[in-house]
Design a protein around this motif. Structure first.
Motif, PDB file in Angstrom:
ATOM      1  N   CYS A 196      62.675 -16.358  39.086  1.00 49.30           N
ATOM      2  CA  CYS A 196      61.960 -17.588  38.576  1.00 49.30           C
ATOM      3  C   CYS A 196      61.830 -18.349  39.906  1.00 49.30           C
ATOM      4  CB  CYS A 196      62.680 -18.347  37.336  1.00 49.30           C
ATOM      5  SG  CYS A 196      62.563 -17.087  35.867  1.00 49.30           S
ATOM      6  N   GLN A 197      62.759 -18.371  40.727  1.00 53.90           N
ATOM      7  CA  GLN A 197      62.764 -19.225  41.770  1.00 53.90           C
ATOM      8  C   GLN A 197      61.702 -18.803  42.634  1.00 53.90           C
ATOM      9  OE1 GLN A 197      66.802 -19.403  43.288  1.00 53.90           O
ATOM     10  NE2 GLN A 197      67.500 -21.043  41.805  1.00 53.90           N
ATOM     11  N   LYS A 198      61.710 -17.641  42.980  1.00 54.84           N
ATOM     12  CA  LYS A 198      60.858 -16.999  43.805  1.00 54.84           C
ATOM     13  C   LYS A 198      59.357 -16.977  43.445  1.00 54.84           C
ATOM     14  CE  LYS A 198      60.158 -12.416  46.534  1.00 54.84           C
ATOM     15  NZ  LYS A 198      58.637 -12.420  46.297  1.00 54.84           N
ATOM     16  N   CYS A 199      59.150 -16.551  42.265  1.00 46.94           N
ATOM     17  CA  CYS A 199      57.786 -16.600  41.543  1.00 46.94           C
ATOM     18  C   CYS A 199      57.203 -17.973  41.401  1.00 46.94           C
ATOM     19  CB  CYS A 199      57.537 -15.899  40.329  1.00 46.94           C
ATOM     20  SG  CYS A 199      58.531 -16.527  38.813  1.00 46.94           S
ATOM     21  N   ALA A 202      57.906 -20.523  43.394  1.00 39.93           N
ATOM     22  CA  ALA A 202      57.548 -20.863  44.636  1.00 39.93           C
ATOM     23  C   ALA A 202      56.220 -20.154  45.232  1.00 39.93           C
ATOM     24  CB  ALA A 202      58.824 -20.609  45.716  1.00 39.93           C
ATOM     25  N   GLU A 203      56.029 -19.267  44.655  1.00 37.73           N
ATOM     26  CA  GLU A 203      54.865 -18.415  45.033  1.00 37.73           C
ATOM     27  C   GLU A 203      53.773 -18.687  44.147  1.00 37.73           C
ATOM     28  OE1 GLU A 203      56.003 -14.357  45.047  1.00 37.73           O
ATOM     29  OE2 GLU A 203      57.191 -14.417  47.037  1.00 37.73           O
ATOM     30  N   ARG A 204      53.907 -19.534  43.105  1.00 36.23           N
ATOM     31  CA  ARG A 204      53.037 -19.725  41.880  1.00 36.23           C
ATOM     32  C   ARG A 204      52.454 -18.231  41.559  1.00 36.23           C
ATOM     33  NH1 ARG A 204      51.614 -25.108  41.947  1.00 36.23           N
ATOM     34  NH2 ARG A 204      52.298 -26.287  43.876  1.00 36.23           N
ATOM     35  N   ASN A 205      53.218 -17.516  41.004  1.00 36.26           N
ATOM     36  CA  ASN A 205      52.930 -16.180  40.752  1.00 36.26           C
ATOM     37  C   ASN A 205      53.966 -15.603  39.594  1.00 36.26           C
ATOM     38  OD1 ASN A 205      51.598 -13.850  40.187  1.00 36.26           O
ATOM     39  ND2 ASN A 205      52.527 -12.917  41.867  1.00 36.26           N
ATOM     40  N   CYS A 206      54.183 -16.707  38.461  1.00 32.41           N
ATOM     41  CA  CYS A 206      55.132 -16.253  37.411  1.00 32.41           C
ATOM     42  C   CYS A 206      54.258 -15.694  36.342  1.00 32.41           C
ATOM     43  CB  CYS A 206      55.965 -17.520  37.058  1.00 32.41           C
ATOM     44  SG  CYS A 206      57.106 -17.897  38.245  1.00 32.41           S
TER      45      CYS A 206
END
Length: 342
Positions: free
Chosen positions: A311-314, A316-320
């Motif tokens: 969740c933190q990664k997606c 930050a990448e606005r790709n959840c």
């Protein structure tokens, strides 16, 4: 005849033990799985108390049911450290017989106390040693065969060990018992074994319960408490026939707790809600973890940590979007109480 060295007379809580797991045909069900695990390894001493049936809290159903075919052998594992954190053998002072009982039930919410129990196996004093000594030398492994002529259905199985190191005094015998939940698959068996009531199946003054193992000339033959084991008939019963649907599986299990897949999501907020569902399940897992340990909970916690990192990664990448992709350990799961069995 000398049974044991007198140095073994002193015992402690470390010497206490518990039935912690089952396997069938080499297939382990998992620590604590299908077992109504007592809160600790303390022995029972009162034959009139209801706890002598299935131990403390043993009258409460658990969420999982293990399956076995009529005629198959069940292997029971006993440990002095229920979670397996140490591999200490059963203490040499804790000598005595072993037994396995079964009881057919309509529901696992039925009362465990009272009539309906029949013995399927026992072992006392043979070839110069008690059953407990053979278990001690064999890593705590005990095996009993399910009668081949049992009717299909739900059964409780009760594993019992009796420690006689203080049994020279009436009321000094120490009982170690636990019960587990089984579904027995059978092809037409209709056994009607004679049954006994527990409590009530033996007495404190029975010669196999009030017994002195420390004498130079012990009383032999040793009389095992309880009834004789049921001898199966030649007709009916036997293993299941034909294909069986595969069992329902869960990502991770711990004893009688089973995880469920978390929901999918389409944005960062949904991702954290799904991750939160994982952590909520983890709270239940740790809260319900019995004396046999929490290894499955620790494995699920690693998955939750991975979900949170995703969740933190997606975010930050606005790709959840979509769901979590992970390689989860698949383990055998069993039907929950009240669910249709497969």
């Amino acid at each position: 005849m000398r049974f044991f060295l007198l140095t073994a007379l002193a015992s402690s809580a470390v010497a206490h033990h518990m039935f912690t797991g089952m396997s069938v045909s080499g297939r382990p069900f998992g620590d604590g799985t299908c077992i109504r695990v007592p809160p600790n390894t303390n022995p029972l001493v009162s034959l009139s108390d209801k706890s002598i049936t299935c131990n403390i809290n043993g009258d409460k159903a658990v969420a999982r049911i293990c399956d076995v075919d009529a005629g198959q052998e069940i292997t029971f594992t006993w440990r002095t450290w229920p979670d397996g954190s140490r591999n200490d053998p059963i203490d040499v002072s804790h000598q005595g017989p072993c037994a396995v009982y079964m009881k057919k039930v309509n529901s696992f919410n039925d009362a465990v106390q009272g009539d309906g129990w029949f013995k399927i196996w026992h072992e006392g004093y043979e070839n110069g040693m008690f059953c407990a000594e053979r278990l001690r030398r064999n890593g705590g492994i005990m095996t009993a065969r399910v009668p081949k002529d049992l009717a299909d259905g739900e059964y409780l199985v009760r594993a019992e060990m009796l420690a006689l190191h203080e049994a020279q005094n009436i009321g000094g015998a120490q009982w170690y018992v636990s019960c587990a939940q089984l579904h027995v698959y059978s092809t037409g068996g209709d056994a009607r074994p004679p049954t006994v009531s527990i409590p009530g199946y033996t007495t404190p003054d029975h010669p196999g319960v009030h017994y002195n193992i420390w004498t130079q000339q012990p009383t032999l033959p040793y009389h095992i408490p309880g009834p004789e084991p049921y001898v199966p008939t030649s007709g009916g019963g036997g293993p299941r026939i034909g294909s069986v649907k595969p069992p329902v599986s869960c990502p991770v299990s711990n004893a009688n707790w089973c995880s469920r897949p978390v929901p999918g999501f389409s944005d960062e907020a949904g991702c954290y809600r799904s991750s939160g569902d994982c952590w909520a399940q983890l709270d239940v897992c740790y809260r319900e973890a019995p004396a046999t340990g929490n290894k499955g909970c620790m494995a699920w916690e690693k998955i939750c940590e991975g979900y949170n990192a995703h969740c933190q990664k997606c975010g930050a990448e606005r790709n959840c979007n979509g769901g979590f992709q992970s390689k989860r350990r698949r383990v055998r799961a069993f039907p929950l109480v009240g669910e249709k069995k497969l």
